[in-house]
Design a protein around this motif. Structure first.
Motif, short mmCIF file in Angstrom:
data_model
loop_
_atom_site.label_atom_id
_atom_site.label_comp_id
_atom_site.label_asym_id
_atom_site.label_seq_id
_atom_site.Cartn_x
_atom_site.Cartn_y
_atom_site.Cartn_z
N LEU A 131 0.81 -1.21 0.00
CA LEU A 131 0.00 0.00 0.00
C LEU A 131 0.85 1.26 0.00
O LEU A 131 1.89 1.33 0.66
CB LEU A 131 -0.90 0.02 1.24
CG LEU A 131 -2.10 -0.92 1.22
CD1 LEU A 131 -2.77 -0.91 2.58
CD2 LEU A 131 -3.08 -0.52 0.14
N ASP A 132 0.37 2.26 -0.72
CA ASP A 132 0.92 3.60 -0.64
C ASP A 132 0.08 4.48 0.28
O ASP A 132 0.61 5.37 0.96
CB ASP A 132 0.99 4.24 -2.03
CG ASP A 132 1.94 3.50 -2.94
OD1 ASP A 132 3.16 3.59 -2.72
OD2 ASP A 132 1.46 2.80 -3.85
N LEU A 133 -1.24 4.23 0.30
CA LEU A 133 -2.16 5.02 1.12
C LEU A 133 -3.15 4.09 1.79
O LEU A 133 -3.85 3.32 1.12
CB LEU A 133 -2.90 6.04 0.26
CG LEU A 133 -3.99 6.87 0.94
CD1 LEU A 133 -3.44 7.65 2.12
CD2 LEU A 133 -4.68 7.80 -0.06
N LEU A 134 -3.20 4.15 3.10
CA LEU A 134 -4.13 3.34 3.89
C LEU A 134 -5.17 4.25 4.51
O LEU A 134 -4.84 5.22 5.21
CB LEU A 134 -3.37 2.58 4.98
CG LEU A 134 -4.20 1.74 5.96
CD1 LEU A 134 -5.03 0.71 5.21
CD2 LEU A 134 -3.30 1.06 6.98
N LEU A 135 -6.46 3.95 4.24
CA LEU A 135 -7.58 4.72 4.76
C LEU A 135 -8.27 3.89 5.85
O LEU A 135 -8.73 2.77 5.58
CB LEU A 135 -8.58 5.04 3.63
CG LEU A 135 -7.99 5.65 2.36
CD1 LEU A 135 -9.06 5.72 1.28
CD2 LEU A 135 -7.43 7.04 2.65
N LEU A 136 -8.34 4.42 7.05
CA LEU A 136 -8.93 3.70 8.18
C LEU A 136 -10.10 4.49 8.74
O LEU A 136 -9.95 5.65 9.12
CB LEU A 136 -7.89 3.47 9.28
CG LEU A 136 -6.68 2.60 8.91
CD1 LEU A 136 -5.68 2.58 10.06
CD2 LEU A 136 -7.13 1.19 8.57
N ASP A 137 -11.27 3.85 8.81
CA ASP A 137 -12.47 4.49 9.32
C ASP A 137 -12.88 3.81 10.63
O ASP A 137 -13.44 2.72 10.63
CB ASP A 137 -13.60 4.38 8.30
CG ASP A 137 -14.81 5.23 8.68
OD1 ASP A 137 -14.77 5.88 9.74
OD2 ASP A 137 -15.80 5.23 7.93
N GLU A 138 -12.58 4.45 11.75
CA GLU A 138 -12.87 3.92 13.09
C GLU A 138 -12.37 2.48 13.24
O GLU A 138 -13.13 1.58 13.62
CB GLU A 138 -14.38 3.99 13.38
CG GLU A 138 -14.94 5.39 13.48
CD GLU A 138 -14.60 6.08 14.80
OE1 GLU A 138 -13.91 5.47 15.64
OE2 GLU A 138 -15.02 7.22 14.96
N PRO A 139 -11.11 2.21 12.98
CA PRO A 139 -10.62 0.83 13.04
C PRO A 139 -10.58 0.26 14.44
O PRO A 139 -10.48 -0.95 14.61
CB PRO A 139 -9.21 0.94 12.45
CG PRO A 139 -8.78 2.33 12.82
CD PRO A 139 -10.03 3.16 12.68
N ASN A 140 -10.64 1.13 15.46
CA ASN A 140 -10.54 0.65 16.84
C ASN A 140 -11.86 0.14 17.39
O ASN A 140 -11.87 -0.51 18.44
CB ASN A 140 -9.99 1.76 17.75
CG ASN A 140 -10.68 3.09 17.51
OD1 ASN A 140 -10.89 3.49 16.37
ND2 ASN A 140 -11.02 3.79 18.58
N ASN A 141 -12.99 0.41 16.72
CA ASN A 141 -14.26 -0.16 17.18
C ASN A 141 -14.19 -1.68 17.07
O ASN A 141 -13.78 -2.23 16.06
CB ASN A 141 -15.42 0.37 16.33
CG ASN A 141 -15.85 1.76 16.74
OD1 ASN A 141 -15.39 2.30 17.75
ND2 ASN A 141 -16.73 2.36 15.96
N HIS A 142 -14.61 -2.37 18.11
CA HIS A 142 -14.72 -3.84 18.18
C HIS A 142 -13.39 -4.54 18.43
O HIS A 142 -13.40 -5.75 18.67
CB HIS A 142 -15.35 -4.42 16.90
CG HIS A 142 -16.65 -3.80 16.52
ND1 HIS A 142 -17.77 -3.86 17.33
CD2 HIS A 142 -17.02 -3.07 15.43
CE1 HIS A 142 -18.77 -3.21 16.74
NE2 HIS A 142 -18.34 -2.73 15.59
N LEU A 143 -12.26 -3.83 18.37
CA LEU A 143 -10.99 -4.50 18.64
C LEU A 143 -10.73 -4.56 20.14
O LEU A 143 -10.93 -3.58 20.85
CB LEU A 143 -9.83 -3.76 17.96
CG LEU A 143 -9.69 -3.90 16.44
CD1 LEU A 143 -8.45 -3.15 15.97
CD2 LEU A 143 -9.62 -5.36 16.02
N ASP A 144 -10.25 -5.72 20.62
CA ASP A 144 -9.88 -5.81 22.03
C ASP A 144 -8.56 -5.06 22.24
O ASP A 144 -7.88 -4.65 21.29
CB ASP A 144 -9.80 -7.26 22.50
CG ASP A 144 -8.85 -8.11 21.67
OD1 ASP A 144 -7.85 -7.57 21.16
OD2 ASP A 144 -9.10 -9.31 21.51
N LEU A 145 -8.20 -4.88 23.49
CA LEU A 145 -7.05 -4.04 23.81
C LEU A 145 -5.73 -4.57 23.25
O LEU A 145 -4.95 -3.81 22.69
CB LEU A 145 -6.96 -3.85 25.33
CG LEU A 145 -8.10 -3.01 25.92
CD1 LEU A 145 -8.06 -3.07 27.44
CD2 LEU A 145 -8.03 -1.58 25.44
N PRO A 146 -5.42 -5.89 23.35
CA PRO A 146 -4.16 -6.36 22.75
C PRO A 146 -4.12 -6.14 21.24
O PRO A 146 -3.08 -5.77 20.70
CB PRO A 146 -4.15 -7.86 23.10
CG PRO A 146 -5.00 -7.97 24.33
CD PRO A 146 -6.09 -6.96 24.14
#
Length: 526
Positions: free
Chosen positions: A473-488
């Motif tokens: 990738l040259d450009l990574l677009l992330l939209d609220e990637p932290n929703n639903h992820l556990d802490l680790p």
């Protein structure tokens, strides 16, 4: 404030439909202290919340409740048809309206109970919290995320419950709505359990309870205190296990030396007796005494070995056996500093009416912030080519990928291994499995359709497809990637993004997450 127990788990076990235990023999009490419940995806936090609320029965043990419990599940916002349903009084209001139209159905009277003033009380709560312009029959999907959560919390006030259980209440909320959520919770003077991965929200809890394969463990402090204590305890447990294993190794070597010494002594004594020309009866007695001594020593050594083996097993139980979450940084891009994105007078089809000008180069990390409805997700979709702008120009150079908060790029019928193979056909089967396992997707789940995975698991699989694609990738677009992820998983993602050599455009309302990415700048939409 007294800390008398309201909810108590008494040797609670929950067995899944396939017969495997999710958790066993849980014992814990929950009092008026505001408590955060944390743990990895799939460990059973939401199911435990349902048990505590009485919405599900344990397979074994008891859950005792002293008072009324109000439960706010993750899917309440999605499953509610009207504002009244969000407040969990929709059924009561509909029964009341049927009675007012002449219904004499006993079920309607049972549904209303003694809450004949529920309509007026709901309206008073809405008015008191700046939502008086909303009607109880208003469709729930017309409310913003912040409005919906405030209405759902008002339902807790209307319930007059003694204990409130919230499951991921800050997901999908913008910064102002999160501030309102925190303000409302700080005004809640009764018992509270918040199931969450939101570190900012957990920082306001009076104690943290962690659910893991080891069971439940309570920490009498906020999230920072929990992290310090849990890390220290894990290190001590690992050191104790290592010490006992080393002791067992030394014991085995000592036992081997004693056996060899005893065998040499017996052989030497036998030779000396025969050389002394002793009578056979004396030789037999000496051999019997020697064998008895050897047998006694063998039993003592075996008892010591069994005791130490049990100590090792007990110590090993205190060490969580979960594999750490690992993410590999994609292959570094060439031409560091090369421009990958340029916006000139770009007008979004939805959201802000302001024209956007932006230049983004390899190695730059930019946060996109603003209230819900300001166009943050729309901007990412325009850059990804999924939507067309109203006006202006967009110039994109290189490979780009969008990962949204729902992991939408993972098809419902597509398995985790199929998704990753489609993203990178060059990866061998063993490597596909290894990378998914390092994300916490075990062998039993990598072949399941995406629709059967949890929200956190779907997001991880979608993330793997984005990061490990064949073309870097040259450009990574992330939209609220932290929703639903556990802490680790969230911390592993933060570490990877700090090392990512491409350009990054990330949308999030989580200030802790954005701070940990060490962003160069922010783009605020409004």
């Amino acid at each position: 404030m007294t800390n008398s127990s309201i909810l108590t788990l008494d040797s609670v076990t929950l067995v899944l439909p396939d017969g495997s235990p999710l958790f066993t023999d849980l014992n814990e009490s929950f009092d008026l202290r505001h408590t955060g419940l944390v743990g990895r995806n799939g460990v059973g936090k939401s199911l435990l919340g349902q048990l505590l609320a009485g919405l599900r029965e344990p397979s074994q043990g008891r859950c005792l409740r002293h008072g009324r419990v109000h439960h706010l599940e993750q899917q309440l916002l999605a499953n509610s048809a009207t504002l009244a349903d969000l407040a969990q009084v929709g059924g009561t209001l509909r029964a009341l309206e049927r009675i007012e139209r002449g219904s004499i159905d006993p079920a309607d009277f049972d549904a209303v109970g003694d809450r004949w003033d529920i309509r007026a009380r709901l309206q008073a709560q809405l008015q008191g919290h700046g939502l008086g312009h909303l009607d109880p029959h208003c469709p729930a999907n017309r409310l913003s995320g912040g409005q919906a959560m405030r209405v759902a919390l008002l339902g807790a006030w209307l319930s007059e419950a003694d204990y409130l259980i919230l499951d991921e209440p800050s997901n999908h909320l913008d910064s102002s709505a999160r501030a309102m959520l925190l303000e409302m919770l700080q005004g809640w003077e009764k018992g509270l359990l918040v199931i969450s991965h939101d570190r900012a929200l957990l920082g306001h809890m009076a104690r943290i309870v962690e659910l893991s394969p080891l069971g439940l463990r309570a920490y009498g402090g906020d999230f920072d205190f929990y992290r310090q204590q849990s890390t220290a305890q894990a290190e001590l447990a690992a050191q104790q296990l290592l010490r006992l294993k080393q002791q067992r190794q030394r014991q085995a070597l000592a036992m081997q030396r004693r056996r060899e010494n005893l065998e040499r002594h017996q052989a030497r004594a036998g030779r000396q007796a025969r050389q002394a020309n002793q009578a056979q009866i004396l030789l037999d007695r000496q051999q019997q005494r020697s064998q008895a001594t050897a047998g006694r020593q063998c039993r003592e050594q075996q008892d010591a070995k069994v005791a130490l083996d049990e100590q090792v097993r007990q110590a090993a139980r205190q060490v969580e056996r979960e594999v750490p979450i690992m993410l590999h940084v994609p292959t570094p891009q060439r031409h560091a500093g090369r421009e990958v994105l340029a916006l000139e007078g770009l007008c979004l089809p939805r959201g802000t009416t302001n024209a956007l000008d932006l230049r983004l180069c390899l190695g730059q990390r930019l946060g996109v912030v603003g209230d819900n409805g300001s166009g943050k997700s729309t901007l990412l979709r325009v850059v990804a080519g999924e939507l067309a702008p109203r006006a202006g120009s967009l110039r994109l150079t290189g490979e780009v990928a969008l990962l949204d908060q729902h992991g939408s790029c993972l098809e419902p019928r597509q398995s985790a291994v199929e998704h990753l193979r489609a993203a990178n056909p060059r990866l061998q089967r063993d490597e596909l499995h290894r990378r998914l396992a390092q994300l916490g997707i075990d062998a039993a789940r990598i072949a399941l359709p995406g629709a059967l995975l949890s929200g956190g698991e779907r997001l991880k699989v979608a993330l793997a497809g984005v990061l490990y694609r064949e073309q870097p990738l040259d450009l990574l677009l992330l939209d609220e990637p932290n929703n639903h992820l556990d802490l680790p998983s969230l911390e592993a993602l933060e570490q990877l993004l700090r090392q990512f050599k491409g350009a990054l455009l990330v949308v999030s309302h989580d200030h802790v997450f954005l701070h940990n990415l060490i962003l160069q700048d922010y783009l605020r939409l409004g």
